[in-house]
Design a protein around this motif. Structure first.
Motif, short mmCIF file in Angstrom:
data_model
loop_
_atom_site.label_atom_id
_atom_site.label_comp_id
_atom_site.label_asym_id
_atom_site.label_seq_id
_atom_site.Cartn_x
_atom_site.Cartn_y
_atom_site.Cartn_z
N GLU A 50 101.80 46.32 26.61
CA GLU A 50 101.55 47.76 26.58
C GLU A 50 100.16 48.01 27.12
OE1 GLU A 50 102.13 49.27 22.67
OE2 GLU A 50 104.29 48.83 22.64
N VAL A 51 100.06 48.88 28.11
CA VAL A 51 98.77 49.16 28.74
C VAL A 51 98.59 50.67 28.86
CG1 VAL A 51 98.85 47.01 30.05
CG2 VAL A 51 99.70 49.12 31.10
N THR A 52 97.35 51.08 29.08
CA THR A 52 97.05 52.47 29.36
C THR A 52 96.07 52.53 30.53
OG1 THR A 52 95.23 52.57 27.77
CG2 THR A 52 97.41 53.24 26.98
N PHE A 53 96.14 53.62 31.27
CA PHE A 53 95.20 53.87 32.36
C PHE A 53 95.07 55.37 32.51
CE2 PHE A 53 99.45 53.06 34.00
CZ PHE A 53 99.70 54.12 34.84
N LEU A 54 94.14 55.81 33.33
CA LEU A 54 93.87 57.24 33.45
C LEU A 54 94.38 57.83 34.76
CD1 LEU A 54 90.21 57.58 32.08
CD2 LEU A 54 92.33 58.27 30.94
N ASN A 55 95.03 58.96 34.63
CA ASN A 55 95.26 59.85 35.76
C ASN A 55 94.30 61.01 35.55
OD1 ASN A 55 96.03 61.91 37.50
ND2 ASN A 55 98.23 61.64 37.16
N ARG A 56 93.16 60.96 36.23
CA ARG A 56 92.07 61.89 35.99
C ARG A 56 91.68 61.84 34.51
NH1 ARG A 56 95.09 66.07 39.94
NH2 ARG A 56 96.78 65.15 38.76
N ASP A 140 95.58 52.10 40.97
CA ASP A 140 94.18 51.88 40.60
C ASP A 140 94.09 50.82 39.50
OD1 ASP A 140 93.34 53.85 42.36
OD2 ASP A 140 93.18 55.40 40.81
N TYR A 141 94.93 50.99 38.48
CA TYR A 141 94.91 50.04 37.36
C TYR A 141 95.25 48.63 37.82
CZ TYR A 141 96.41 47.48 33.27
OH TYR A 141 96.57 46.49 32.33
N LEU A 142 96.27 48.50 38.64
CA LEU A 142 96.67 47.17 39.09
C LEU A 142 95.56 46.45 39.84
CD1 LEU A 142 100.35 47.87 40.25
CD2 LEU A 142 99.63 46.48 38.28
N THR A 143 94.72 47.20 40.56
CA THR A 143 93.63 46.56 41.31
C THR A 143 92.57 45.96 40.39
OG1 THR A 143 92.27 48.58 41.53
CG2 THR A 143 93.95 48.18 43.23
N THR A 144 92.57 46.34 39.13
CA THR A 144 91.58 45.79 38.18
C THR A 144 92.01 44.46 37.59
OG1 THR A 144 92.48 46.87 36.19
CG2 THR A 144 90.96 48.16 37.57
#
Length: 344
Positions: A50-56, A140-144
């Motif tokens: 389970e992951v989270t990331f930001l859209n703005r 964006d998240y995957l690039t991290t």
């Protein structure tokens, strides 16, 4: 042609059983070990996080599927998987992501903003710019991730996300390969559907928004009936079979969207600049008997090379979500496509 309500909303969901998806060979004798469910049960060689990331400023909730035993130092190709209109990540997008991970890819399924466990107000609101930006935020998240190759990330859109994924690829060149499954063009569906002309829709939505601004509650639409009869269109029967039965129900898939979303949808034209995706490849996968096939046919005709339209013999629109013999064909093609253009 005018579309009936069956062609307006694809709340695409996936089966609620735990039957083993291991009856159909897809490549070199390989048989899937992913168990179909809501959510799917990953194969033994796959881990899910389970992951989270930001859209703005909005937090997006995702499920990240990847090979469990990663090779030290290896950079994997990755795929962002978008769910259908009104769906959630535990349904068909999660199944597709789990199966891609079983084949050796990193795959991220997520709840679109305004839906499921992701943030975004109002709830159940179809905000086109947010839906498209969700894909880039996921990228964006995957690039991290240190095990993902930043230059080998693709996109896969199922049903309504097929149209959204095309729009995302047009504005984000980092997506190196684009695939759609049972693509549904929500803009065209709304413009030619039962809600009236675009002018009628805009007038009615404006009136409704004024009422809501003056205290009325948010008006929601539930286009899938509880029962079907002899007059129910075939595509709508397919959707009812998913959404109303335990086969695909999920408590966070409310099968509702706001009425005022219609104004945005009638102004969604994902094919207007589809030629800008080239020279990146596009693959359209559609069932031979799908009532929605004309969406993929039109998109293919407007795209430029490299492009491919792949027809799954005998399959209808929803067969590509969970029917084993059809998904076997579908995933053989997806694997060939992504391994060719992204590698593993």
């Amino acid at each position: 042609m005018k579309l009936n309500v069956a062609m307006i909303i694809a709340f695409v969901v996936i089966v609620f059983t735990n039957t083993l998806f291991a009856q159909e060979t897809i490549k070199d004798g390989y048989k899937f070990q992913t168990r179909v469910g809501v959510p799917p049960i990953p194969a033994p060689n796959v881990m899910v996080e389970e992951v989270t990331f930001l859209n703005r400023d909005m937090k997006v909730a995702g499920l990240l599927y990847s090979p469990k035993e990663k090779v030290a130092g290896k950079k994997y190709s990755a795929i962002v998987v978008g769910h259908p209109f009104n769906g959630v990540k535990e349904q068909t997008s999660g199944l597709h992501a789990a199966m891609l991970a079983e084949l050796g890819y990193v795959a991220l399924a997520y709840d679109a903003t305004h839906y499921g466990e992701s943030e975004g107000e109002p709830r159940q609101e179809e905000v086109i710019s947010d839906r498209v930006e969700d894909f880039s935020a996921a990228l964006d998240y995957l690039t991290t991730l240190d095990y993902v190759d930043q230059d080998r990330i693709g996109i896969l859109g199922v049903c309504a996300s097929g149209g959204y994924s095309l729009a995302a690829a047009q504005q984000d060149a980092r997506f190196k390969a684009v695939a759609t499954v049972s693509m549904f063009n929500m803009g065209k569906a709304m413009r030619e559907g039962p809600f009236g002309t675009p002018a009628d829709i805009l007038k009615a939505v404006g009136e409704q928004r004024t009422k809501e601004a003056n205290g009325e509650p948010l008006k929601l639409i539930q286009p899938v009936p509880l029962v079907v009869d002899a007059n129910t269109p075939p595509l709508l029967k397919e959707f009812v079979d998913y959404y109303i039965t335990p086969r695909g129900k999920h408590p966070r898939n409310l099968m509702l969207f706001s009425y005022r979303s219609l104004a945005r949808l009638v102004n969604f034209y994902p094919l207007d600049h589809i030629e800008t995706v080239s020279p990146r490849p596009i693959l359209f996968i559609i069932g031979e008997k799908a009532d929605s096939r004309f969406f993929a046919d039109e998109a293919y005709s407007k795209a430029i090379e490299p492009k491919e339209l792949f027809i799954v013999p005998g399959a209808n629109h929803t067969d590509l979500y969970d029917q084993q013999k059809y998904m076997a064909v579908e995933f053989k093609k997806l694997d060939e496509f992504f391994s060719k253009y992204l590698g593993k």
